[in-house]
Enzyme design. Structure first.
Site, PDB file in Angstrom:
ATOM      1  N   ARG A   9       0.779  -1.232   0.000  1.00  0.00           N
ATOM      2  CA  ARG A   9       0.000   0.000   0.000  1.00  0.00           C
ATOM      3  C   ARG A   9       0.812   1.284   0.000  1.00  0.00           C
ATOM      4  NH1 ARG A   9      -4.651  -0.890   4.347  1.00  0.00           N
ATOM      5  NH2 ARG A   9      -2.965  -1.887   5.473  1.00  0.00           N
ATOM      6  N   ARG A  18      -5.512  -1.873  -6.375  1.00  0.00           N
ATOM      7  CA  ARG A  18      -6.257  -2.400  -5.226  1.00  0.00           C
ATOM      8  C   ARG A  18      -7.648  -1.767  -5.128  1.00  0.00           C
ATOM      9  NH1 ARG A  18      -8.742  -3.928  -1.507  1.00  0.00           N
ATOM     10  NH2 ARG A  18      -8.066  -4.472   0.609  1.00  0.00           N
ATOM     11  N   ASP A  54       0.063 -13.818   0.846  1.00  0.00           N
ATOM     12  CA  ASP A  54       0.032 -13.460   2.262  1.00  0.00           C
ATOM     13  C   ASP A  54       0.319 -14.704   3.091  1.00  0.00           C
ATOM     14  OD1 ASP A  54      -0.583 -11.065   4.047  1.00  0.00           O
ATOM     15  OD2 ASP A  54      -1.639 -12.693   5.024  1.00  0.00           O
TER      16      ASP A  54
END
Ligand code: CP3
Length: 319
Positions: A9, A18, A54
């Site tokens: 981010r 995103r 992730d």
């Protein structure tokens, strides 16, 4: 040299993509995962690409319902009892996380042979922490209560997670990953005794499972200052440390036979460029004799300025 949370981010081009896709859709769509992974490589002279994914893919594949809020991940159906071990046993990494193999293959085609591809997974203790706590925790009280009251169940959970982590990492190596990193982000919340009794056996199981994979194994510890002597016996070729101890102290503890990775405090990237250069130079000097991979002590977080991240990379390249 590369960075933890290299993609993410803090990059406007990530936020732009995103805004149009859910996080798990990006992870599960190999073309998007490859694109996000390549974003920081286009800007910066890093040596490796860490595949966009992730650590919580295994809990997600168990049906834990992982959502990312502003306070970090939330698991809608946390681990509660022995029945949940079956949900873990039912995870078939090839079937349920096969998209990751495809992303690694796509990435290798894009960046080899100029840059390396890093596969990764969460360490059993860190995954168990999220599963049992249901999200981030200041003290891991639920996981510790489980370990003290039901040591059999805690051991089965950690061993079961270790086996899935091995499957996940082997799959990434088969897909072309040049090395693998295991993130033990919550190890620092354990006492040294608990680290040796709970976390370390499960990490050893992971490292043993990868012994014949032929790639370097990196073990990342947050809270390395307390656990480095124990972690150095886990079987990893590289110990990645956070900023809780200096690289020179870490080198004294692990000796010249183990490579080190780390460990600039990411907050340093908020400082002026001149200071970043000085800190980077001092860090590289402190790494001493033996293998060394330049990195941050923790991941890049959303509010770090891109200019600071770029100054870090530049400082390393131009040294
Ligand atoms: O570029 C890369 O480093 C590869 C991708 C990567 C992500 N997470 C993407 C991600 C990696 C290596 C991770 C590891 C990870 N995930 C760790 C271990 C490293 C560490 O920082 O200790 C942990 C603890 C997690 C769990 C996790 N996932 C958290 C705490 C969060 C939310 C906080 C945040 O940084 O935004 C996530 C979500 C997540 N994983 C995002 C990304 C890019 C942000 C999701 C979004 O866009 O909303």
């Amino acid at each position: 040299m590369w960075l933890m949370r290299q993609a993410g981010r803090y990059l406007p081009e990530y936020r732009e993509l995103r805004a149009r896709h859910e996080f798990w859709d990006m992870v599960r769509t190999p073309e998007l995962a490859v694109e996000v992974t390549l974003q920081p490589l286009r800007r910066m002279a890093v040596d490796a690409a860490i595949v966009f994914c992730d650590i919580l893919v295994i809990p997600e594949a168990m049906g834990a319902g992982v959502r990312y809020g502003d306070g970090g991940p939330v698991l809608e159906r946390p681990f509660r009892d022995a029945e949940d071990l079956e949900r873990l046993a039912d995870v078939d990494v090839e079937r349920d996380v096969g998209y990751l193999a495809e992303a690694v293959r796509g990435l290798c085609a894009e960046v080899h042979p100029d840059r390396a591809v890093i596969g990764f997974a969460g360490a059993p203790l860190t995954l168990a922490a999220y599963l049992v706590e249901g999200g981030p925790s200041r003290d891991l009280r639920h996981l510790k209560a489980l370990a003290y009251r039901r040591p059999d169940l805690a051991r089965d959970l950690l061993a079961g997670l270790a086996d899935k982590v091995v499957d996940l990492l082997r799959m990434q190596v088969r897909a072309g990953a040049d090395l693998v990193q295991v993130f033990d982000s919550w190890a620092g919340l354990l006492s040294p005794d608990d680290y040796r009794e709970l976390a370390l056996p499960a990490v050893r199981r992971v490292m043993r499972g990868l012994e014949r994979s032929g790639v370097p194994r990196v073990l990342y510890l947050r809270g390395a200052a307390s656990h480095l002597p124990a972690a150095a016996t886990a079987g990893a070729e590289v110990l990645a440390i956070d900023q809780s101890l200096s690289l020179s102290d870490a080198r004294r503890i692990v000796g010249p036979g183990v490579a080190l990775q780390g460990n600039l405090d990411p907050a340093e990237l908020l400082g002026p460029e001149e200071r970043i250069r000085r800190r980077v130079a001092a860090m590289i000097d402190a790494a001493g004799e033996g293998g060394y991979v330049v990195n941050l002590g923790q991941g890049v977080v959303p509010d770090l300025p891109v200019a600071g991240v770029e100054a870090f990379v530049d400082a390393v390249v131009s040294r």
